[in-house]
Design a protein around this motif. Structure first.
Motif, PDB file in Angstrom:
ATOM      1  N   TYR A  21       0.841  -1.187   0.000  1.00 61.76           N
ATOM      2  CA  TYR A  21       0.000   0.000   0.000  1.00 61.76           C
ATOM      3  C   TYR A  21       0.883   1.245   0.000  1.00 61.76           C
ATOM      4  CZ  TYR A  21      -3.584  -3.245   1.740  1.00 61.76           C
ATOM      5  OH  TYR A  21      -4.455  -4.288   1.901  1.00 61.76           O
ATOM      6  N   CYS A  22       0.573   2.188  -0.859  1.00 64.76           N
ATOM      7  CA  CYS A  22       1.280   3.454  -0.770  1.00 64.76           C
ATOM      8  C   CYS A  22       0.444   4.425   0.067  1.00 64.76           C
ATOM      9  CB  CYS A  22       1.587   4.039  -2.140  1.00 64.76           C
ATOM     10  SG  CYS A  22       0.180   4.715  -3.018  1.00 64.76           S
ATOM     11  N   TYR A  23       1.105   5.423   0.596  1.00 71.99           N
ATOM     12  CA  TYR A  23       0.411   6.436   1.378  1.00 71.99           C
ATOM     13  C   TYR A  23       1.078   7.789   1.145  1.00 71.99           C
ATOM     14  CZ  TYR A  23       4.215   6.815   4.787  1.00 71.99           C
ATOM     15  OH  TYR A  23       5.430   7.057   5.385  1.00 71.99           O
ATOM     16  N   VAL A  24       0.344   8.823   1.468  1.00 73.15           N
ATOM     17  CA  VAL A  24       0.900  10.168   1.444  1.00 73.15           C
ATOM     18  C   VAL A  24       0.356  10.932   2.639  1.00 73.15           C
ATOM     19  CG1 VAL A  24      -0.908  11.008  -0.120  1.00 73.15           C
ATOM     20  CG2 VAL A  24       1.224  12.287   0.105  1.00 73.15           C
ATOM     21  N   ASP A  25       1.199  11.639   3.322  1.00 73.91           N
ATOM     22  CA  ASP A  25       0.813  12.528   4.416  1.00 73.91           C
ATOM     23  C   ASP A  25       0.688  13.929   3.842  1.00 73.91           C
ATOM     24  OD1 ASP A  25       2.934  10.812   6.789  1.00 73.91           O
ATOM     25  OD2 ASP A  25       0.818  10.518   6.310  1.00 73.91           O
ATOM     26  N   TYR A  26      -0.540  14.431   3.866  1.00 77.44           N
ATOM     27  CA  TYR A  26      -0.797  15.724   3.234  1.00 77.44           C
ATOM     28  C   TYR A  26      -1.849  16.464   4.026  1.00 77.44           C
ATOM     29  CZ  TYR A  26      -2.144  19.139  -0.297  1.00 77.44           C
ATOM     30  OH  TYR A  26      -2.412  20.303  -0.957  1.00 77.44           O
ATOM     31  N   ASP A  27      -1.539  17.707   4.362  1.00 79.86           N
ATOM     32  CA  ASP A  27      -2.516  18.558   5.047  1.00 79.86           C
ATOM     33  C   ASP A  27      -3.017  17.893   6.330  1.00 79.86           C
ATOM     34  OD1 ASP A  27      -5.690  20.166   4.213  1.00 79.86           O
ATOM     35  OD2 ASP A  27      -3.958  20.873   5.360  1.00 79.86           O
ATOM     36  N   PHE A  28      -2.059  17.320   7.070  1.00 84.15           N
ATOM     37  CA  PHE A  28      -2.334  16.692   8.359  1.00 84.15           C
ATOM     38  C   PHE A  28      -3.229  15.457   8.254  1.00 84.15           C
ATOM     39  CE2 PHE A  28      -0.147  19.992  10.394  1.00 84.15           C
ATOM     40  CZ  PHE A  28      -0.531  21.193   9.810  1.00 84.15           C
ATOM     41  N   LYS A  29      -3.312  14.869   7.085  1.00 80.35           N
ATOM     42  CA  LYS A  29      -4.067  13.645   6.909  1.00 80.35           C
ATOM     43  C   LYS A  29      -3.187  12.622   6.198  1.00 80.35           C
ATOM     44  CE  LYS A  29      -8.539  15.997   6.386  1.00 80.35           C
ATOM     45  NZ  LYS A  29      -9.683  16.223   5.466  1.00 80.35           N
ATOM     46  N   ARG A  30      -3.495  11.356   6.387  1.00 79.60           N
ATOM     47  CA  ARG A  30      -2.807  10.282   5.669  1.00 79.60           C
ATOM     48  C   ARG A  30      -3.804   9.644   4.703  1.00 79.60           C
ATOM     49  NH1 ARG A  30       1.446   6.232   8.313  1.00 79.60           N
ATOM     50  NH2 ARG A  30       2.605   8.184   8.041  1.00 79.60           N
ATOM     51  N   TYR A  31      -3.401   9.589   3.471  1.00 75.82           N
ATOM     52  CA  TYR A  31      -4.214   8.974   2.431  1.00 75.82           C
ATOM     53  C   TYR A  31      -3.573   7.669   1.989  1.00 75.82           C
ATOM     54  CZ  TYR A  31      -6.372  13.588   2.180  1.00 75.82           C
ATOM     55  OH  TYR A  31      -7.009  14.754   2.499  1.00 75.82           O
ATOM     56  N   TRP A  32      -4.424   6.693   1.647  1.00 78.83           N
ATOM     57  CA  TRP A  32      -3.949   5.364   1.277  1.00 78.83           C
ATOM     58  C   TRP A  32      -4.418   4.975  -0.126  1.00 78.83           C
ATOM     59  CZ3 TRP A  32      -0.721   2.641   4.449  1.00 78.83           C
ATOM     60  CH2 TRP A  32      -0.663   3.032   5.786  1.00 78.83           C
ATOM     61  N   GLY A  33      -3.574   4.185  -0.774  1.00 79.54           N
ATOM     62  CA  GLY A  33      -3.998   3.544  -1.996  1.00 79.54           C
ATOM     63  C   GLY A  33      -4.752   2.263  -1.678  1.00 79.54           C
ATOM     64  N   GLN A  34      -5.229   1.606  -2.716  1.00 77.81           N
ATOM     65  CA  GLN A  34      -6.058   0.421  -2.522  1.00 77.81           C
ATOM     66  C   GLN A  34      -5.222  -0.841  -2.364  1.00 77.81           C
ATOM     67  OE1 GLN A  34      -5.291   1.618  -5.434  1.00 77.81           O
ATOM     68  NE2 GLN A  34      -4.791  -0.149  -6.708  1.00 77.81           N
ATOM     69  N   GLY A  35      -3.945  -0.783  -2.662  1.00 78.11           N
ATOM     70  CA  GLY A  35      -3.048  -1.920  -2.497  1.00 78.11           C
ATOM     71  C   GLY A  35      -2.815  -2.672  -3.793  1.00 78.11           C
ATOM     72  N   THR A  36      -1.640  -3.260  -3.887  1.00 76.32           N
ATOM     73  CA  THR A  36      -1.302  -4.098  -5.039  1.00 76.32           C
ATOM     74  C   THR A  36      -0.560  -5.330  -4.532  1.00 76.32           C
ATOM     75  OG1 THR A  36      -0.253  -4.123  -7.232  1.00 76.32           O
ATOM     76  CG2 THR A  36       0.894  -2.894  -5.521  1.00 76.32           C
ATOM     77  N   GLN A  37      -0.917  -6.488  -5.064  1.00 77.99           N
ATOM     78  CA  GLN A  37      -0.367  -7.757  -4.587  1.00 77.99           C
ATOM     79  C   GLN A  37       1.004  -8.021  -5.204  1.00 77.99           C
ATOM     80  OE1 GLN A  37      -1.760 -10.189  -2.370  1.00 77.99           O
ATOM     81  NE2 GLN A  37       0.317 -11.059  -2.538  1.00 77.99           N
ATOM     82  N   VAL A  38       1.934  -8.412  -4.341  1.00 70.46           N
ATOM     83  CA  VAL A  38       3.247  -8.882  -4.779  1.00 70.46           C
ATOM     84  C   VAL A  38       3.423 -10.297  -4.246  1.00 70.46           C
ATOM     85  CG1 VAL A  38       5.743  -8.592  -4.543  1.00 70.46           C
ATOM     86  CG2 VAL A  38       4.275  -6.591  -4.866  1.00 70.46           C
ATOM     87  N   THR A  39       3.699 -11.221  -5.135  1.00 67.92           N
ATOM     88  CA  THR A  39       3.881 -12.615  -4.754  1.00 67.92           C
ATOM     89  C   THR A  39       5.235 -13.099  -5.257  1.00 67.92           C
ATOM     90  OG1 THR A  39       1.498 -13.032  -4.890  1.00 67.92           O
ATOM     91  CG2 THR A  39       2.959 -14.953  -4.897  1.00 67.92           C
ATOM     92  N   VAL A  40       6.045 -13.614  -4.339  1.00 70.56           N
ATOM     93  CA  VAL A  40       7.380 -14.088  -4.685  1.00 70.56           C
ATOM     94  C   VAL A  40       7.446 -15.576  -4.348  1.00 70.56           C
ATOM     95  CG1 VAL A  40       9.852 -13.775  -4.400  1.00 70.56           C
ATOM     96  CG2 VAL A  40       8.299 -11.829  -4.106  1.00 70.56           C
TER      97      VAL A  40
END
Length: 115
Positions: free
Chosen positions: A94-113
């Protein structure tokens, strides 16, 4: 409001590489930190890496030396280059960004090794 979309996940063999991309819908050039977490089945979400607006980076011990995080403020994008992947890197990222005192998240992407 910021919306994040990850891409680049997939299935690879141990030792191979993947690159993840996180694109933001808004202008994130003034954001503070951006980064990546991951969550494996049955485990808590853990921080993988982050990068500050000034370009300072930090990594978890488990990925130090194998993963590289970068950002392109002009394109509102953060990247995670993953090399020498191991089966224990398998997770939803999941990626995130801290912006304007809030944290926003992406929906996620699967990595399988696989070994």
């Amino acid at each position: 409001q910021v919306q994040l979309v990850e891409s680049g996940g997939g299935s690879v063999q141990a030792g191979e590489s993947l690159s993840l991309v996180c694109s933001a819908s808004g202008d994130i050039s003034r954001s503070n930190a951006m980064g990546w977490y991951r969550q494996a089945p049955g485990r808590q979400r853990e921080l993988v890496a982050f990068i500050t607006r000034g370009g300072v980076t930090d990594y978890s011990d488990s990925v130090e030396g194998r993963f590289t995080i970068s950002r392109n403020n002009a394109k509102n994008t953060v990247f995670l280059e993953m090399n020498s992947l191991k089966p224990e890197d398998t997770a939803v990222y999941y990626c995130y960004v801290d912006y304007d005192f809030k944290r926003y998240w992406g929906q996620g992407t699967q990595v399988t090794v696989s070994s």
